[in-house]
Enzyme design. Structure first.
Site, PDB file in Angstrom:
ATOM      1  CE1 TYR A  41       9.995 -39.184 -14.159  1.00 50.38           C
ATOM      2  CE2 TYR A  41      11.933 -39.572 -15.512  1.00 50.38           C
ATOM      3  CZ  TYR A  41      11.047 -39.984 -14.524  1.00 50.38           C
ATOM      4  OH  TYR A  41      11.228 -41.191 -13.905  1.00 50.38           O
ATOM      5  N   GLY A  84      -8.281  -7.271   4.743  1.00 50.78           N
ATOM      6  CA  GLY A  84      -9.103  -7.409   5.936  1.00 50.78           C
ATOM      7  C   GLY A  84      -8.459  -8.131   7.090  1.00 50.78           C
ATOM      8  CE  LYS A 110      -3.685   0.069   2.662  1.00 53.48           C
ATOM      9  NZ  LYS A 110      -4.879   0.176   1.789  1.00 53.48           N
ATOM     10  CB  CYS A 155       7.923 -40.657  -9.093  1.00 55.24           C
ATOM     11  SG  CYS A 155       8.799 -41.797  -8.002  1.00 55.24           S
ATOM     12  NE  ARG A 185      -7.615   2.670   4.622  1.00 58.45           N
ATOM     13  CZ  ARG A 185      -8.092   3.883   4.375  1.00 58.45           C
ATOM     14  NH1 ARG A 185      -7.262   4.926   4.356  1.00 58.45           N
ATOM     15  NH2 ARG A 185      -9.371   4.069   4.160  1.00 58.45           N
ATOM     16  CG  MET A 220      -2.715  -7.234   9.586  1.00 54.30           C
ATOM     17  SD  MET A 220      -1.042  -6.797   9.078  1.00 54.30           S
ATOM     18  CE  MET A 220      -1.231  -6.636   7.321  1.00 54.30           C
ATOM     19  NE  ARG A 280      -5.806  -4.530  -2.634  1.00 58.75           N
ATOM     20  CZ  ARG A 280      -6.262  -4.718  -1.412  1.00 58.75           C
ATOM     21  NH1 ARG A 280      -5.454  -4.619  -0.376  1.00 58.75           N
ATOM     22  NH2 ARG A 280      -7.534  -5.002  -1.188  1.00 58.75           N
ATOM     23  CB  SER A 289      12.151 -42.665 -10.455  1.00 63.00           C
ATOM     24  OG  SER A 289      11.016 -41.885 -10.161  1.00 63.00           O
ATOM     25  CG  HIS A 312     -13.866 -10.412   4.643  1.00 63.76           C
ATOM     26  ND1 HIS A 312     -14.181 -11.699   5.020  1.00 63.76           N
ATOM     27  CD2 HIS A 312     -12.568 -10.229   4.948  1.00 63.76           C
ATOM     28  CE1 HIS A 312     -13.112 -12.262   5.561  1.00 63.76           C
ATOM     29  NE2 HIS A 312     -12.125 -11.400   5.526  1.00 63.76           N
TER      30      HIS A 312
END
Length: 889
Positions: free
Chosen positions: A864, A105, A26, A844, A96, A107, A352, A777, A468
């Site tokens: 992979y 919402g 912010k 895997c 704020r 804080m 934002r 693997s 909210h």
């Protein structure tokens, strides 16, 4: 640290948007907007480092902070021509929070700070409006008392409801100036009674109370929960933004609103948002009044009679549209904007990057790339891989029978069915039991965050598209219907009433967050079609990634599903999972419980056609793509019969005495089956099991090749190898059985033999093991278990405590421990390549679908990754992002 405070406003700023780590999101964006010359009320930001200092020093402020705050206040006073605490032209401020990552919402915020019994009269005189002044004062008393002094906000709501009832009023807007004076008087008396001291009149005491409260809110339970859900580090801290107040509640020429430069649910390139006339910012998101549409197109589309901002205040609206376009072009992303119009004058309070659904994120990224606003690589990097989960879940089947009982706003897309619960704790409890819940609230608040996370979906009676509930649900990917005004909710009776229907806790409903419908009972769903922007972005991602993406699939259903999601083969087929159904489990138990090789071979003859049939279907589905089949690796406790009925069933199938079988069953019980007689140890003890499986694999490969005309190269994987000698022994049996099967069929076939690296010793001895292995693997589930010495079945009992206490950042069974387990993977990869430069390397474990773990796999050059079917798109995108980051690192 020397500088704790950065000022902004009046066309200049000490900070910039690049300083989010220090100024928070912010603060950095307020500074950037000021530097762009946009109408931003002047203010200052206290940096995030001050928050960390606050917690490191027993919640005390740095000594050098107050003088810097005083200096910054003087700058605001000069810019506004007002003075903090002045009896004639008072300066009022908002206080704020502002973390590096958006936490909507979570804080605390305090508005109208600087009001007291003296400044309220000055404000009334200056504005020529006592009603406005005392309405602002009562808001401040309520907010400050709740946030800073700890007086529950319900106490204030009760007083306000009493005053409305006494005067026959329904809405807050019905109250006159004298009524608000009465409310203020009662508020102040209640606070003094509750705290045994008067409400603070000193404006500097108010300011420092609010600053401390914002810092303290960084560690409130809802903020902690939100950070845990979204993997936001505690060490980031929050900034505090102190800014001159502007008022949207100064009559019919004033307003306040929230907007997105594109639709956050669909991604459509149209201005989207809501506003309220004669209101302050919290009114828009609180759901107390029904917001109005910004544009005429939106108003007509929603069927609203309330005029749009475009119609009511055309000049301010046009200025806002121009600024919205400028900010989107500047940030090159969809923006979430907050604004206030004070007596016709537009002020920008925030910009934002907007929270959006996965569907919207994809469309916005693709559209912006095609508009040349961003590159294709940037578009790929814009999408959070885990968010694709939102697209991979069912929606309402259009052909389904459905009974619509209510209609609200389509706040967050997707559909969900579950039991009605009215409290977040109940949602969490049902979730822990594996029971889906729909959280039903009059309106949600940040305290509900844990229940929203646990629920399948959210339904609220109040609130708009930017409430909210809507914002948080979209961020979580949860279906949400908000503002279902026909629904009446009674928390005490645990009931919701709508038209002729009364439903209670535990009743089943379905919500459709795409249409806003609330449906009675469970409704048929359908699988999503992944096309459009998803298909385009995944094409770009596939072109940009290096690693292949396979799937872990044990059944034809899994394999088909994975192929539809873009899997490029099977990285893990767990053959023991094929035995859990019906007659198969009996035959598998026969094989395990047999005391002689002859009896085992009889049981194996029953299993052979089952295995061959399954493998054939998998090979056909994969159509020449690689298929890695792990030889039998059952921890025996998963297969041994546990009940008398099970034992009698197996005894009957084997033609043996049940008591004798029970004794054999007891003899096979192990103290630690996960480290017991499994994997290659079974293959060495009972080579006939391996012979049957290899025969099934080779015969299936030949059959699939004949049917499809496509060559199949099976990859046969030996599990739980810790020594080269183990692999050499089992490989010899594999080669012998494969040759016999090929000779019998009269057809040669190519195949590979490799191993899972899932023991620390195997990783360290990988150079020797690679002499006999064509591929490795990495079975990171077991490798994590054996490296940490933690049972993966029991880890959940304490791992959340480890996370909460900061001992681990993330559960190592969810995200790979790159420093420990990852080091073993790296060592094994390096040593394996040293012996066999062309060795094929993959992963895997479930980590194969975790974006952070995939980044590590890219870094060490694995070939992979393999993951569960529904995580294949996530892995494809994460692999592309990892490759792109690697190009520029």
């Amino acid at each position: 640290m020397d500088k704790w405070v950065y000022s902004f406003g009046d066309g200049a700023a000490e900070g910039a948007s690049s300083m989010k780590e220090l100024l928070g999101g912010k603060g950095a964006n307020l500074a950037e907007m000021s530097s762009l010359g946009l109408p931003v009320p002047p203010g200052f930001t206290i940096v995030t480092e001050a928050c960390n200092w606050y917690y490191a020093n027993e919640r005390n402020m740095p000594e050098s902070l107050p003088p810097q705050v005083d200096e910054a206040l003087v700058k605001i006073e000069k810019a506004t021509g007002r003075k903090f605490g002045d009896a004639t032209q008072p300066l009022l401020v908002s206080v704020r929070s502002g973390a590096r990552a958006s936490m909507p919402g979570m804080m605390d915020t305090v508005l109208n700070l600087g009001m007291n019994d003296e400044t309220v009269s000055a404000l009334a005189k200056e504005a020529g409006d006592e009603r406005f002044a005392f309405d602002s004062y009562r808001r401040f008393i309520q907010m400050y008392s709740d946030v800073v002094l700890g007086v529950d906000h319900s106490e204030f709501e009760e007083i306000l409801e009493d005053v409305k009832a006494e005067n026959g009023f329904e809405q807050d807007t019905d109250l006159f100036a004298e009524d608000w004076k009465d409310v203020v008087k009662r508020y102040l008396a209640m606070v003094e009674e509750a705290l045994e001291r008067p409400f603070p009149q000193d404006v500097r005491e108010q300011l420092w109370g609010a600053i401390g409260a914002v810092f303290s809110s960084w560690m409130n339970q809802r903020a902690i929960t939100y950070r845990r859900i979204h993997n936001i580090p505690e060490a980031w801290g929050t900034a505090v933004n102190v800014q001159a107040m502007v008022f949207g509640n100064m009559g019919d020429s004033s307003a306040t609103g929230v907007a997105f430069t594109r639709n956050p649910s669909t991604g459509e390139n149209k201005l989207y948002g809501e506003f309220l006339v004669n209101a302050q910012g919290e009114d828009v998101v609180a759901g107390i009044r029904t917001p109005q549409d910004l544009t005429e197109v939106a108003r007509i589309g929603s069927g609203s009679d309330a005029p749009s901002l475009e119609k009511l205040m055309p000049e301010a609206f046009q200025e806002f549209v121009d600024i919205a376009n400028k900010l989107e072009a500047h940030y090159r992303d969809m923006q979430d904007l907050e604004f206030t119009i004070e007596k016709g004058k537009l002020w920008m309070l925030q910009t934002r990057s907007g929270k959006r659904t996965a569907k919207a994120a994809l469309r916005i990224a693709v559209d912006m790339a095609e508009e040349s606003l961003i590159t294709k690589e940037e578009a790929i990097l814009r999408i959070e891989p885990a968010s694709l989960d939102q697209l991979l879940h069912p929606t309402i089947d259009p052909a389904a029978d459905k009974k619509i009982i209510a209609k609200g706003l389509p706040a967050s897309p997707g559909a969900a069915t579950g039991q009605i619960v009215f409290s977040p704790n109940d949602a969490e409890k049902l979730n822990s039991e594996g029971t889906p819940a729909i959280l039903v609230r009059i309106e949600t608040s940040p305290e509900d965050i844990h229940g929203m996370h646990a629920a399948q979906g959210i339904l609220t009676a109040r609130g708009g598209m930017t409430s909210h509930a809507a914002v948080v649900a979209r961020g979580m990917g949860k279906p949400c219907v908000s503002g279902a005004s026909g629904v009446r909710i009674d928390y005490q009776a645990q009931q919701l009433t709508v038209a002729e229907h009364t439903l209670g806790k535990g009743d089943i409903i379905t919500i459709d967050g795409s249409s806003g419908q609330v449906l009675l009972g469970a409704v048929a769903m359908q699988q999503p079609e992944l096309s459009g922007a998803f298909g385009i972005l995944m094409e770009w991602a596939d072109a940009g990634r290096r690693m292949k993406v396979r799937t872990n699939a044990d059944t034809p259903t899994d394999a088909k599903s994975a192929r539809s999601f873009g899997a490029e083969g099977i990285g893990l087929c767990r053959t023991e999972h094929m035995f859990f159904d019906g007659d198969r489990i009996i035959a598998a138990r026969e094989m395990i419980l047999s005391e002689t090789e002859e009896d085992r071979r009889k049981a194996l003859e029953k299993l052979l056609p089952m295995q061959r049939s399954d493998f054939t279907e998998l090979f056909e589905i994969m159509a020449g793509l690689p298929v890695t089949i792990r030889l039998l690796d059952p921890p025996l406790h998963e297969f041994l019969p546990h009940t008398d009925k099970d034992i009698e069933e197996v005894a009957s199938a084997m033609g043996v005495d049940a008591e004798k079988l029970r004794q054999r069953n007891m003899a096979l019980q192990e103290s630690n089956p996960m480290l017991g007689h499994r994997g290659c140890r079974l293959a060495i003890s009972y080579p006939e099991v391996t012979e049957m499986q290899v025969r099934a694999i080779i015969e299936a490969a030949i059959a699939a090749r004949k049917k499809t005309g496509i060559a199949v190269v099976p990859e046969i994987m030996v599990p739980l190898v810790g020594m080269r000698e183990e692999l050499e022994y089992v490989k010899a049996r594999i080669d012998s059985a494969a040759q016999e099967a090929m000779d019998a069929a009269g057809e040669p076939i190519e195949y590979l033999v490799g191993t899972m690296i899932e023991l620390p010793r195997a990783a360290l001895m990988a150079d020797e093991i690679a002499e006999s292995a064509s591929f490795f693997s990495f079975g990171t589930n077991d490798l994590t278990q054996t490296t940490f010495g933690i049972s993966r079945d029991d880890a959940a009992m304490f791992m959340s405590t480890y996370e909460a206490k900061g001992i681990v950042e993330r559960d190592p069974f969810v995200s790979l421990d790159t420093s420990g387990v990852g080091q073993l993977v790296d060592i094994a990869a390096e040593r394996g390549r040293k012996t066999r430069p062309d060795i094929k390397l993959g992963i895997c474990g479930e980590h194969g679908g975790d974006p952070d773990s995939i980044q590590f796999c890219e870094t060490i050059g694995l070939d992979y990754i393999s993951c569960s079917p529904f995580r294949v798109p996530i892995a494809r995108l994460a692999a592309a992002q990892s490759a792109i980051r690697g190009k520029y690192s």
